[in-house]
Design a protein around this motif. Structure first.
Motif, PDB file in Angstrom:
ATOM      1  N   HIS A  17       0.822  -1.208   0.000  1.00  0.00           N
ATOM      2  CA  HIS A  17       0.000   0.000   0.000  1.00  0.00           C
ATOM      3  C   HIS A  17       0.858   1.261   0.000  1.00  0.00           C
ATOM      4  O   HIS A  17       0.412   2.326   0.428  1.00  0.00           O
TER       5      HIS A  17
ATOM      6  N   GLN B 191      -5.697   1.023   4.780  1.00  0.00           N
ATOM      7  CA  GLN B 191      -5.895  -0.028   3.767  1.00  0.00           C
ATOM      8  C   GLN B 191      -5.017  -1.239   4.056  1.00  0.00           C
ATOM      9  O   GLN B 191      -5.472  -2.385   3.988  1.00  0.00           O
TER      10      GLN B 191
ATOM     11  N   ALA C 238      -3.519   5.010   3.481  1.00  0.00           N
ATOM     12  CA  ALA C 238      -2.699   3.871   3.048  1.00  0.00           C
ATOM     13  C   ALA C 238      -2.499   2.877   4.189  1.00  0.00           C
ATOM     14  O   ALA C 238      -2.611   1.657   4.005  1.00  0.00           O
TER      15      ALA C 238
END
Lengths: 453, 259
Positions: free
Chosen positions: A124, A309, A306
């Motif tokens: 990510h 995620q 990020a």
């Protein structure tokens, strides 16, 4: 750590390797081929999407064609390679990529830890991100508040305590994602092996890992349901998990409610037995969380996204039992949990000896699920109020909505192709057979005969 | 050395006998307890760590030489800063009897406080565990040197100071050429005590703050209930402590002077 080859070069631990995590097994099945894992996850998600969770049909379909064959058929109708490429695309415009993420070496942190050796942070876009080991919850809290770390593995009640300023200075924190459900246990010394009821724990000295922990709240709840007043009838001591096992061995304490792998470690060391899994007190209760300060969220929105995620991705990956053995190997080494692989496997697979001579098979002994139900926050707050940690009027819903970012988590889960809960993030929970309705927290509190607040 | 060779040998033999006796008792204890590691197990564990001293397995797993270097760097930085402050203050107090007498009770009290006791306070004020660990070492090395320097300076023979005054030395020259050399041995003795107490403080400080170093190693191995590794760490801490102490004894020998 940036150089993975160095990591796998390490030879097995010599000497008393029987009780120490061996290094040899750190060859990481997952690391070797990160893209295969992502690819597999996407394929799974697509299969899920097509069969809409009708597992039987899906399994039958795969059995007949084999996974590769099934994927070939589906690839004809669904642009699966495009989906794979999309999932592999790291987020852009990151304010910072090399994050420091603090963790306590326990199984609750499994997704946060494994995301490092198994490459979820890198996937990510968080290149150079490190996971830093802390010695205790107070240390992790202080690191997080003083910004020595960007994000942290915390006990779910901690960000609530930090946000409300209980037991520390007031610093708004958020929980974007939960880590684990279940995965804790009440362990007693072998000499108590005939006991079965909460009421029999009267007069004992028991350890808890931290005051603002689900452990403390669940143990208090369990004891009180059995008519034992946790403030008057037992002694509760805050002790680090490793010290819990050592103290149990030395018979300084009668038992503890601890995180894994230390409960299983107590069995492994032949010191105690698993008296009660927290899974049996509140099935699928929340435990630990991925947390960061609100300031981090506002100052580095893209980096936060990020990290969010990566964690959701890793947590969902850990949900699948077929990945659990690989995960155990990845997180056992000295750099991470520093525990025997065998013990970690017993925890993650749910096939374990309970210390009473039985082998038990409880796949949900620990589960991983990122979605932070706001109702869980309300429950935690009612218990913090119940035992006098929170004083005065509490706006349960406001605090829960501020700290538990369930809507955002739902978005990310859907974005990554994982099934997310639909409907309200306020659910009813059943704890030891008693229903908790998040709409009426005060009424719920008043229903307990043993309480401080 | 002028000691007869047979006496010297006897001393070594006795030392070896004590060591063997100790290992024997330990081995017996390990045999009976089953869970306590035997000397052989500790030796194997030690070899595992010693054979890969510069190993780097990530931010939470480093070779023993790297960890020792972390601890020594922390020790040197904190100790140097503490010593400079202690010697400066010590000279001022030593030259001013009234001030010395007024502050001495406080210095004695501060000297008696374990540096670790300062830690929560330091952590709260500086909000950084690296700095807090450094400040613990600073605190540990401050008081013994301060007390010794003040004592040494106040006991310099009046003749020396008189001569310095007759020669109309500037204050700084007086400090460098007369006071510090004259009080040198007492100051070095203080530094030696400071270094010892700093080394004692550094291990728990690192363990409590999670800063990389030997203290961290002890905690990380204890977390795995690996007693053999903990014993290995204890040995390393002891050996490094003895080496540091020896270094100071040599330094003190070099600074001694004859009236």
């Amino acid at each position: 750590m940036t150089d993975k080859t160095k990591n796998s070069d390490r030879p097995a631990a010599g000497g008393t390797a029987d009780s120490a995590a061996t290094g040899e097994e750190r060859v990481l099945a997952g690391t070797q081929d990160r893209e295969t894992i992502i690819g597999r996850a996407v394929e799974e998600a697509v299969l899920h999407g097509i069969f809409r969770g009708r597992t039987v049909t899906r399994r039958g379909f795969i059995r007949q064609l084999g996974l590769a064959g099934a994927m070939a058929v589906i690839a004809d109708i669904f642009p699966i390679n495009a989906a794979k490429a999309l999932a592999n695309d790291p987020p852009k415009d990151l304010e910072k990529t090399a994050l420091k993420i603090g963790f306590i070496p326990i199984n609750c942190a499994t997704p946060i830890i494994m995301a490092h050796p198994m490459g979820f942070y890198e996937k990510h876009g968080l290149k150079g991100t490190e996971v830093v080991k802390g010695a205790g919850w107070a240390m992790i809290r202080d690191w997080a508040v003083s910004k020595q770390i960007d994000c942290a593995h915390m006990l779910a009640p901690m960000p609530l305590a930090l946000t409300t300023g209980v037991g520390s200075s007031t610093t708004p924190f958020v929980i974007p994602a939960l880590e684990n459900l279940n995965g804790q246990a009440i362990v007693l010394h072998k000499k108590h092996k005939d006991l079965t009821e909460a009421s029999q724990l009267k007069g004992m000295t028991l350890c808890i890992p931290f005051e603002f922990s689900i452990h403390n709240l669940l143990l208090r709840y369990y004891l009180a349901e059995g008519g034992v007043d946790p403030d008057k009838d037992v002694k509760l001591r805050v002790v680090n998990p490793a010290e819990m096992v050592a103290n149990l061995k030395a018979e300084n304490v009668d038992g503890f409610i601890g995180p894994e792998p230390f409960n299983q470690r107590a069995v492994f060391e032949d010191a105690g037995f698993i008296f009660k899994l927290t899974h049996d007190i509140w099935p699928d209760h929340p435990c630990c969380a991925f947390a960061c300060s609100r300031e981090f969220v506002t100052q580095m929105p893209n980096t936060f996204q990020a990290a969010f995620q990566a964690i959701v991705d890793a947590t969902v990956f850990a949900t699948d039992h077929k990945n659990r053995k690989d995960i155990a190997k990845a997180i056992a080494p000295r750099n991470y949990l520093n525990q025997p692989v065998e013990v970690i496997e017993q925890v993650l697979t749910g096939d374990f000896p309970d210390g009473l001579g039985n082998m038990r098979h409880i796949p949900d002994r620990i589960s991983f699920h990122p979605f932070p139900w706001n109702s869980m926050a309300v429950w935690i707050l009612t218990q913090m109020k119940r035992w006098g940690y929170l004083q005065g009027d509490v706006d349960y819903r406001k605090i829960a909505d501020e700290v538990f970012l369930s809507a955002e988590c739902k978005n990310i889960m859907e974005q990554e192709g994982y099934p997310a809960p639909t409907g309200s993030p306020y659910a009813r929970h059943v704890i030891m057979g008693k229903e908790f309705d998040p709409a009426n927290p005060q009424q719920y509190l008043d229903s307990f005969p043993i309480r401080r607040g | 050395m002028a000691v007869p060779s047979d006496t010297a040998k006897g001393w070594i033999w006795l030392s070896l006998v004590v060591l063997l006796l100790f290992l024997g008792v330990w081995a017996l204890f390990a045999l009976t307890s089953k869970t306590f590691p035997s000397p052989a197990a500790v030796a194997r564990e030690s070899w595992f760590f010693l054979s890969r001293p510069f190993y780097d397995g990530g931010p939470n797993d480093k070779g023993i030489a790297i960890l020792t270097a972390y601890s020594l760097a922390r020790l040197c930085t904190g100790f140097l800063a503490g010593s400079v402050v202690a010697i400066l203050l010590g000279v001022i107090l030593g030259l001013n009897q009234t001030l010395f007498k007024a502050l001495n009770p406080y210095i004695q009290m501060l000297k008696a406080i374990s540096p670790i006791a300062w830690m929560p306070l330091l952590l709260y004020s500086v909000k950084d565990s690296g700095w807090a660990a450094l400040l613990v070492v600073f605190m540990a090395s401050l008081w013994p040197t301060l007390a010794n320097t003040a004592f040494g300076v106040s006991n310099i023979k009046a003749d020396y100071l008189n001569i310095a005054n007759i020669l109309q030395m500037k204050p700084l020259t007086k400090v460098c050429k007369v006071i510090l050399p004259a009080a040198g041995p007492t100051i070095v003795a203080g530094l030696k005590i400071s270094m010892g107490s700093a080394w004692v403080a550094i291990v728990p400080a690192e363990a409590l703050l999670g800063s990389l170093g030997l203290g961290y190693f002890v905690w990380n191995e204890w977390n795995n209930l690996s007693l053999a590794s903990v014993i290995f760490a204890i040995l390393i801490i002891g050996v490094v402590g003895v080496l540091i102490d020896n270094l100071f004894s040599r330094l003190a020998g070099g600074l001694a002077y004859v009236d």
